[in-house]
Design a protein around this motif. Structure first.
Motif, PDB file in Angstrom:
ATOM      1  N   LEU A 109       0.829  -1.208   0.000  1.00  0.00           N
ATOM      2  CA  LEU A 109       0.000   0.000   0.000  1.00  0.00           C
ATOM      3  C   LEU A 109       0.865   1.259   0.000  1.00  0.00           C
ATOM      4  CD1 LEU A 109      -2.902   1.024   0.021  1.00  0.00           C
ATOM      5  CD2 LEU A 109      -2.880   0.898   2.504  1.00  0.00           C
ATOM      6  N   LYS A 110       1.931   1.258   0.793  1.00  0.00           N
ATOM      7  CA  LYS A 110       2.844   2.399   0.799  1.00  0.00           C
ATOM      8  C   LYS A 110       3.583   2.512  -0.526  1.00  0.00           C
ATOM      9  CE  LYS A 110       6.889   4.458   3.020  1.00  0.00           C
ATOM     10  NZ  LYS A 110       7.531   4.698   1.714  1.00  0.00           N
ATOM     11  N   ALA A 111       4.039   1.356  -1.044  1.00  0.00           N
ATOM     12  CA  ALA A 111       4.829   1.356  -2.277  1.00  0.00           C
ATOM     13  C   ALA A 111       4.042   1.884  -3.468  1.00  0.00           C
ATOM     14  CB  ALA A 111       5.327  -0.061  -2.568  1.00  0.00           C
ATOM     15  N   ILE A 112       2.803   1.451  -3.614  1.00  0.00           N
ATOM     16  CA  ILE A 112       2.006   1.936  -4.742  1.00  0.00           C
ATOM     17  C   ILE A 112       1.627   3.401  -4.542  1.00  0.00           C
ATOM     18  CG2 ILE A 112      -0.206   1.140  -3.790  1.00  0.00           C
ATOM     19  CD1 ILE A 112      -1.122   0.601  -6.653  1.00  0.00           C
ATOM     20  N   GLY A 113       1.440   3.803  -3.272  1.00  0.00           N
ATOM     21  CA  GLY A 113       1.146   5.208  -2.995  1.00  0.00           C
ATOM     22  C   GLY A 113       2.302   6.099  -3.418  1.00  0.00           C
ATOM     23  N   ASP A 114       3.518   5.648  -3.125  1.00  0.00           N
ATOM     24  CA  ASP A 114       4.710   6.405  -3.535  1.00  0.00           C
ATOM     25  C   ASP A 114       4.844   6.419  -5.053  1.00  0.00           C
ATOM     26  OD1 ASP A 114       5.326   6.892  -0.902  1.00  0.00           O
ATOM     27  OD2 ASP A 114       6.772   5.250  -0.736  1.00  0.00           O
ATOM     28  N   ALA A 115       4.593   5.261  -5.679  1.00  0.00           N
ATOM     29  CA  ALA A 115       4.726   5.157  -7.136  1.00  0.00           C
ATOM     30  C   ALA A 115       3.723   6.054  -7.862  1.00  0.00           C
ATOM     31  CB  ALA A 115       4.547   3.703  -7.569  1.00  0.00           C
ATOM     32  N   LEU A 116       2.543   6.193  -7.266  1.00  0.00           N
ATOM     33  CA  LEU A 116       1.505   7.037  -7.867  1.00  0.00           C
ATOM     34  C   LEU A 116       1.681   8.514  -7.505  1.00  0.00           C
ATOM     35  CD1 LEU A 116      -1.611   4.753  -7.294  1.00  0.00           C
ATOM     36  CD2 LEU A 116      -0.677   5.430  -9.518  1.00  0.00           C
ATOM     37  N   GLY A 117       2.606   8.789  -6.587  1.00  0.00           N
ATOM     38  CA  GLY A 117       2.847  10.169  -6.180  1.00  0.00           C
ATOM     39  C   GLY A 117       1.691  10.766  -5.395  1.00  0.00           C
ATOM     40  N   LEU A 118       1.119   9.974  -4.491  1.00  0.00           N
ATOM     41  CA  LEU A 118      -0.005  10.465  -3.696  1.00  0.00           C
ATOM     42  C   LEU A 118       0.433  11.611  -2.790  1.00  0.00           C
ATOM     43  CD1 LEU A 118      -1.883   7.238  -2.517  1.00  0.00           C
ATOM     44  CD2 LEU A 118      -2.093   8.486  -4.670  1.00  0.00           C
ATOM     45  N   ALA A 119      -0.481  12.540  -2.576  1.00  0.00           N
ATOM     46  CA  ALA A 119      -0.218  13.646  -1.652  1.00  0.00           C
ATOM     47  C   ALA A 119      -0.076  13.083  -0.244  1.00  0.00           C
ATOM     48  CB  ALA A 119      -1.356  14.662  -1.708  1.00  0.00           C
ATOM     49  N   GLU A 120       0.613  13.810   0.632  1.00  0.00           N
ATOM     50  CA  GLU A 120       0.879  13.320   1.983  1.00  0.00           C
ATOM     51  C   GLU A 120      -0.396  12.961   2.735  1.00  0.00           C
ATOM     52  OE1 GLU A 120       3.703  12.506   3.563  1.00  0.00           O
ATOM     53  OE2 GLU A 120       4.688  12.849   1.632  1.00  0.00           O
ATOM     54  N   ASP A 121      -1.461  13.742   2.546  1.00  0.00           N
ATOM     55  CA  ASP A 121      -2.700  13.476   3.275  1.00  0.00           C
ATOM     56  C   ASP A 121      -3.459  12.265   2.729  1.00  0.00           C
ATOM     57  OD1 ASP A 121      -3.388  14.729   0.890  1.00  0.00           O
ATOM     58  OD2 ASP A 121      -5.150  15.699   1.753  1.00  0.00           O
ATOM     59  N   LYS A 122      -2.966  11.706   1.621  1.00  0.00           N
ATOM     60  CA  LYS A 122      -3.599  10.520   1.041  1.00  0.00           C
ATOM     61  C   LYS A 122      -2.751   9.267   1.239  1.00  0.00           C
ATOM     62  CE  LYS A 122      -7.018  12.889  -0.787  1.00  0.00           C
ATOM     63  NZ  LYS A 122      -8.410  12.753  -0.291  1.00  0.00           N
ATOM     64  N   LYS A 123      -1.530   9.432   1.744  1.00  0.00           N
ATOM     65  CA  LYS A 123      -0.624   8.301   1.889  1.00  0.00           C
ATOM     66  C   LYS A 123      -0.915   7.486   3.149  1.00  0.00           C
ATOM     67  CE  LYS A 123       3.469   9.901  -0.649  1.00  0.00           C
ATOM     68  NZ  LYS A 123       4.914  10.190  -0.541  1.00  0.00           N
ATOM     69  N   LYS A 124      -0.430   6.250   3.120  1.00  0.00           N
ATOM     70  CA  LYS A 124      -0.531   5.363   4.271  1.00  0.00           C
ATOM     71  C   LYS A 124       0.314   5.920   5.414  1.00  0.00           C
ATOM     72  CE  LYS A 124       0.426   0.533   5.548  1.00  0.00           C
ATOM     73  NZ  LYS A 124      -0.959   0.120   5.863  1.00  0.00           N
ATOM     74  N   LEU A 125      -0.220   5.893   6.638  1.00  0.00           N
ATOM     75  CA  LEU A 125       0.528   6.367   7.795  1.00  0.00           C
ATOM     76  C   LEU A 125       1.630   5.371   8.152  1.00  0.00           C
ATOM     77  CD1 LEU A 125      -2.359   7.657  10.108  1.00  0.00           C
ATOM     78  CD2 LEU A 125      -0.887   8.995   8.596  1.00  0.00           C
ATOM     79  N   MET A 126       2.767   5.892   8.565  1.00  0.00           N
ATOM     80  CA  MET A 126       3.913   5.039   8.859  1.00  0.00           C
ATOM     81  C   MET A 126       3.951   4.579  10.320  1.00  0.00           C
ATOM     82  SD  MET A 126       4.939   4.685   5.954  1.00  0.00           S
ATOM     83  CE  MET A 126       6.249   3.557   6.422  1.00  0.00           C
ATOM     84  N   THR A 127       2.936   4.948  11.083  1.00  0.00           N
ATOM     85  CA  THR A 127       2.881   4.552  12.498  1.00  0.00           C
ATOM     86  C   THR A 127       2.332   3.138  12.686  1.00  0.00           C
ATOM     87  OG1 THR A 127       0.696   5.581  12.638  1.00  0.00           O
ATOM     88  CG2 THR A 127       2.591   6.925  13.299  1.00  0.00           C
ATOM     89  N   GLY A 128       1.874   2.543  11.597  1.00  0.00           N
ATOM     90  CA  GLY A 128       1.124   1.302  11.692  1.00  0.00           C
ATOM     91  C   GLY A 128       1.861   0.095  12.228  1.00  0.00           C
ATOM     92  N   LYS A 129       3.103  -0.115  11.807  1.00  0.00           N
ATOM     93  CA  LYS A 129       3.814  -1.332  12.191  1.00  0.00           C
ATOM     94  C   LYS A 129       3.919  -1.497  13.703  1.00  0.00           C
ATOM     95  CE  LYS A 129       6.580  -2.176   8.051  1.00  0.00           C
ATOM     96  NZ  LYS A 129       7.944  -2.343   7.488  1.00  0.00           N
ATOM     97  N   ALA A 130       4.298  -0.427  14.387  1.00  0.00           N
ATOM     98  CA  ALA A 130       4.442  -0.494  15.846  1.00  0.00           C
ATOM     99  C   ALA A 130       3.088  -0.730  16.512  1.00  0.00           C
ATOM    100  CB  ALA A 130       5.070   0.789  16.367  1.00  0.00           C
ATOM    101  N   LEU A 131       2.050  -0.104  15.987  1.00  0.00           N
ATOM    102  CA  LEU A 131       0.710  -0.259  16.557  1.00  0.00           C
ATOM    103  C   LEU A 131       0.162  -1.663  16.328  1.00  0.00           C
ATOM    104  CD1 LEU A 131      -0.711   3.207  15.476  1.00  0.00           C
ATOM    105  CD2 LEU A 131      -0.112   2.499  17.802  1.00  0.00           C
ATOM    106  N   ILE A 132       0.443  -2.206  15.150  1.00  0.00           N
ATOM    107  CA  ILE A 132       0.020  -3.577  14.854  1.00  0.00           C
ATOM    108  C   ILE A 132       0.721  -4.558  15.788  1.00  0.00           C
ATOM    109  CG2 ILE A 132       0.225  -5.425  13.130  1.00  0.00           C
ATOM    110  CD1 ILE A 132      -0.390  -3.273  11.004  1.00  0.00           C
ATOM    111  N   ARG A 133       2.012  -4.357  16.012  1.00  0.00           N
ATOM    112  CA  ARG A 133       2.740  -5.217  16.940  1.00  0.00           C
ATOM    113  C   ARG A 133       2.157  -5.125  18.347  1.00  0.00           C
ATOM    114  NH1 ARG A 133       7.402  -3.392  14.183  1.00  0.00           N
ATOM    115  NH2 ARG A 133       7.790  -1.848  15.823  1.00  0.00           N
ATOM    116  N   TYR A 134       1.683  -3.947  18.707  1.00  0.00           N
ATOM    117  CA  TYR A 134       1.176  -3.731  20.072  1.00  0.00           C
ATOM    118  C   TYR A 134      -0.213  -4.355  20.255  1.00  0.00           C
ATOM    119  CZ  TYR A 134       0.286  -1.355  24.505  1.00  0.00           C
ATOM    120  OH  TYR A 134       0.010  -1.086  25.824  1.00  0.00           O
ATOM    121  N   PHE A 135      -1.114  -4.150  19.283  1.00  0.00           N
ATOM    122  CA  PHE A 135      -2.503  -4.566  19.483  1.00  0.00           C
ATOM    123  C   PHE A 135      -2.909  -5.857  18.762  1.00  0.00           C
ATOM    124  CE2 PHE A 135      -2.945   0.124  20.176  1.00  0.00           C
ATOM    125  CZ  PHE A 135      -3.415   0.064  21.479  1.00  0.00           C
TER     126      PHE A 135
END
Length: 233
Positions: A109-135
């Protein structure tokens, strides 16, 4: 047709990375924690299932409504997990990731967002990995956490609110990617192949057990014969 975009977050004691989607979702302690969704271009909403919120009746109905297309990024995950609780025919689903792959974009999801040049407010949040590990996976029992083997929302409400935002943003990103790919024609044949692939992986395929056992027996006999011939040569 209306479109219902979906992203879920879930808990399982089975590592999805090692065991795969199906064993992860089939574990006895599997549960859906968050359900983010949006109809068409409406604002994204998050249902906090882990803290007692219920799916609205309109969502439950929509999941089986043939006039509403369900979409998700890596749709096989959402489809399989949701079908444990609410039935939703696979032919009513579309996978944005598969369409992106068909168009030559990367899978993540992040990779295709970068490839498509999505605006920052449309990109996947990078906080997810730590939160997924936690919950989303078991935690190691320690003195500081009271010996618990799992983190619930109550154990860190601030992190939980961030997790909800992360869940919400994934739908925002998926919708934007879907919009960017609108001009890509995804053949009906490819859609059917995706459906068959998902069903085969989730339900298995029928096998003629007697034929398989016979083939294995013949293979063993013939292998011995060939080894003897090789030795003589």
């Amino acid at each position: 047709m209306r479109t219902l975009s979906i992203d879920i977050e879930s808990f399982s004691s089975v590592d999805i990375g090692k065991a795969g989607l199906y064993k992860c979702a089939d574990s006895e302690d599997f549960e859906i924690l968050l359900f983010a969704y949006a109809f068409d271009d409406e604002p994204v909403k998050v249902i906090d299932i882990a803290q007692g919120e219920q799916l609205p009746e309109k969502i439950v109905t929509a999941l089986s409504d043939k006039n509403i297309i369900k979409t998700a990024y890596n749709g096989s995950f959402e489809w399989y997990c949701l079908n444990k609780f609410w039935k939703s025919p696979i032919e009513q689903w579309r996978c944005t990731m598969v369409k992106g792959l068909y168009a030559g974009y990367p899978a993540g999801l992040k990779a295709i967002g970068d490839a498509l040049g999505l605006a920052e407010d449309k990109k996947k949040l990078m906080t997810g990995k730590a939160l997924i590990r936690y919950f989303c996976i078991p935690c190691k029992p320690t003195k500081s956490n009271g010996g618990r083997i799992r983190n619930y929302p109550k154990h860190d409400l601030e992190k939980w609110e961030l997790f909800k935002e992360y869940n919400k943003q994934d739908v925002v990103t998926e919708i934007e990617i879907k919009r960017r790919l609108e001009k890509i024609i995804f053949p009906e044949k490819e859609q059917k192949l995706w459906e068959i692939d998902v069903l085969m992986n989730s339900c298995g395929v029928k096998v003629d057990k007697q034929l398989v056992e016979g083939a294995l027996k013949i293979a063993n006999i013939r292998t011995e014969q060939l080894l003897i011939e090789a030795q003589e040569i």
